[in-house]
Design an enzyme around this catalytic site. Structure first.
Site, PDB file in Angstrom:
ATOM      1  N   GLY A 125       0.804  -1.231   0.000  1.00 36.08           N
ATOM      2  CA  GLY A 125       0.000   0.000   0.000  1.00 36.08           C
ATOM      3  C   GLY A 125       0.830   1.270   0.000  1.00 36.08           C
ATOM      4  N   LEU A 128       3.878   2.489  -4.561  1.00 36.22           N
ATOM      5  CA  LEU A 128       5.027   2.262  -5.439  1.00 36.22           C
ATOM      6  C   LEU A 128       4.643   1.313  -6.573  1.00 36.22           C
ATOM      7  CD1 LEU A 128       7.802   1.962  -2.679  1.00 36.22           C
ATOM      8  CD2 LEU A 128       7.265   3.969  -4.071  1.00 36.22           C
ATOM      9  N   SER A 130       2.523  -1.556  -6.751  1.00 37.50           N
ATOM     10  CA  SER A 130       2.551  -3.016  -6.669  1.00 37.50           C
ATOM     11  C   SER A 130       1.555  -3.642  -7.637  1.00 37.50           C
ATOM     12  CB  SER A 130       2.313  -3.491  -5.239  1.00 37.50           C
ATOM     13  OG  SER A 130       1.124  -2.933  -4.742  1.00 37.50           O
ATOM     14  N   ASP A 175       2.613   4.077 -14.684  1.00 35.52           N
ATOM     15  CA  ASP A 175       3.153   2.992 -13.862  1.00 35.52           C
ATOM     16  C   ASP A 175       3.576   1.800 -14.716  1.00 35.52           C
ATOM     17  OD1 ASP A 175       2.368   4.728 -11.917  1.00 35.52           O
ATOM     18  OD2 ASP A 175       0.684   3.525 -11.206  1.00 35.52           O
TER      19      ASP A 175
END
Ligand code: GLA
Length: 393
Positions: A125, A128, A130, A175
């Protein structure tokens, strides 16, 4: 959690003696260019050494079995290759399922079931990425196991589609792009409208990039994120009544100032201001870094944070406490939140021999004000999503 012996975990979980193939996709930080990707602007992220490992093997039947060492209480999640619809009960496994679904839908021949073990060392959380890391590791494992021919950019776009259409968060492409195209020691300047990109070496000499985790549980981040996006879209519509533009990223600061009165809602005007100025800041920051002007780069990072706080309203007391305290510390060149905000992580460029002092001082202020401590990691910029052939256990 220290990294377990993944191959033997795989063998005992799935009851096999064969050695599975091992894939890895990193997480990411963003140096500057926040909430610009879905506004047709630029971003400047880098992939980090934390990430998601996936060990995988094909099966003879059509069954898919997923297990994550990060969520042992959820156990093994099973489904069939013919039924890849989103299923709330499948929890985290919806990310790899979504990826398999869209890769198949795009015509790629994924013909058998698989056993897949996941293990991630990205702090939970922390903002970054995930989830993008799970999507991209699934992409490269499918590419590897089924010998698929797929352009990396297409895989990146399918990862974004998983977020947008399968999970329901209207995120941009940053991302998945940072993770899919990451390069050791480099950040990526990406034009999110054209997907043109270039790598910039990150040579900080006697400085390091620190990641500071607020450790705040992120709640409602998805809905607030979608709200910001809608506000920017509304501002764009207003501007398009007069200007021929495709996105806020098309505007210079001067053009924005000349036409901002067209934006009827005051909040949307602030959001749009951030998107336009942040895009220009990102281009400038990239140039300053190319010139080796770290001081100027740091100042732009600070300005970015202030705009995210005042115009975009995505920081919150935790990130503000960390970043404002960081600005006062000796040896700090610049500091800002990174990622979506609403908790998650900040980054700071800090002189190497001031790092211990930096951590100590931040935590003193942070725990005094917030009631619990922040965590610190040194960012190492590693390669993007790939199969691992060495150093795997
Ligand atoms: C999240 C999203 C990205 C981007 C950032 C904010 O990480 O997934 O697409 O919008 O927030 O810059």
């Amino acid at each position: 959690m220290t990294k377990p012996n993944l191959s033997s975990e795989f063998q005992s979980l799935f009851n096999t003696v064969e050695t599975p193939r091992v894939f890895f996709a990193p997480g990411r930080i963003n140096l500057i260019g926040e909430h610009t990707d879905y506004n047709g602007g630029h971003v400047f992220p880098a992939s980090i050494s934390f990430g998601t490992y996936a060990l995988a093997q094909k099966r003879d039947d059509q069954k898919l079995r997923f297990y994550s060492l990060n969520f042992p209480s959820i156990g093994t999640i099973e489904c069939d290759l013919a039924d890849l619809d989103y299923n709330e009960a499948h929890d985290w496994a919806n990310f790899p399922k979504g990826m398999i679904n869209y890769m198949r839908e795009s015509g790629l021949k994924i013909t058998t079931g698989m056993d897949i073990l996941f293990y991630g060392d990205i702090p939970n959380g922390a903002g970054l990425s995930s989830s993008a890391s799970i999507e991209m590791v699934t992409g490269v494992l499918l590419e590897g196991l089924f010998d698929l021919k797929i352009e990396r950019v297409q895989m990146i776009q399918l990862g974004q589609k998983v977020e947008n259409d399968y999970i329901g968060v209207n995120s941009g492409i940053m991302d998945q792009f940072a993770i899919g195209k990451g390069k050791k020691g480099h950040a990526i300047l990406l034009n999110c409208q054209t997907l043109a990109y270039s790598y910039a070496p990150i040579e900080l000499n006697n400085h390091v990039i620190m990641i500071i985790n607020t450790n705040k549980q992120r709640t409602l981040a998805g809905s607030k994120y979608n709200e910001r996006r809608a506000q920017c879209e509304q501002a764009l519509e207003n501007l398009q009544t007069v200007l021929q533009i495709n996105s806020l990223g098309d505007l210079t600061k001067e053009q924005f100032e000349q036409h901002k009165h067209l934006i009827t809602n005051e909040t949307s005007q602030k959001r749009a201001k951030h998107a336009v100025y942040e895009n220009q800041r990102t281009l400038e920051a990239f140039q300053q870094l190319q010139r080796g002007n770290l001081e100027a780069f740091g100042r732009l990072m600070n300005e970015s944070h202030t705009s995210l706080q005042q115009n975009y309203d995505v920081t919150g007391i935790e990130l503000d406490t960390i970043v404002h305290t960081a600005w006062d510390q000796p040896g700090v060149v610049g500091a800002r939140m990174t990622g979506a905000g609403f908790g998650g992580c900040a980054i700071a460029i800090v002189e190497k021999d001031k790092v211990n002092n930096f951590k100590k001082n931040i935590n003193k202020v942070y725990s005094g004000k917030i009631g619990y401590e922040a965590s610190f990691y040194t960012a190492t910029i590693g390669d993007g999503a790939r199969e691992l052939t060495e150093g795997v256990n």
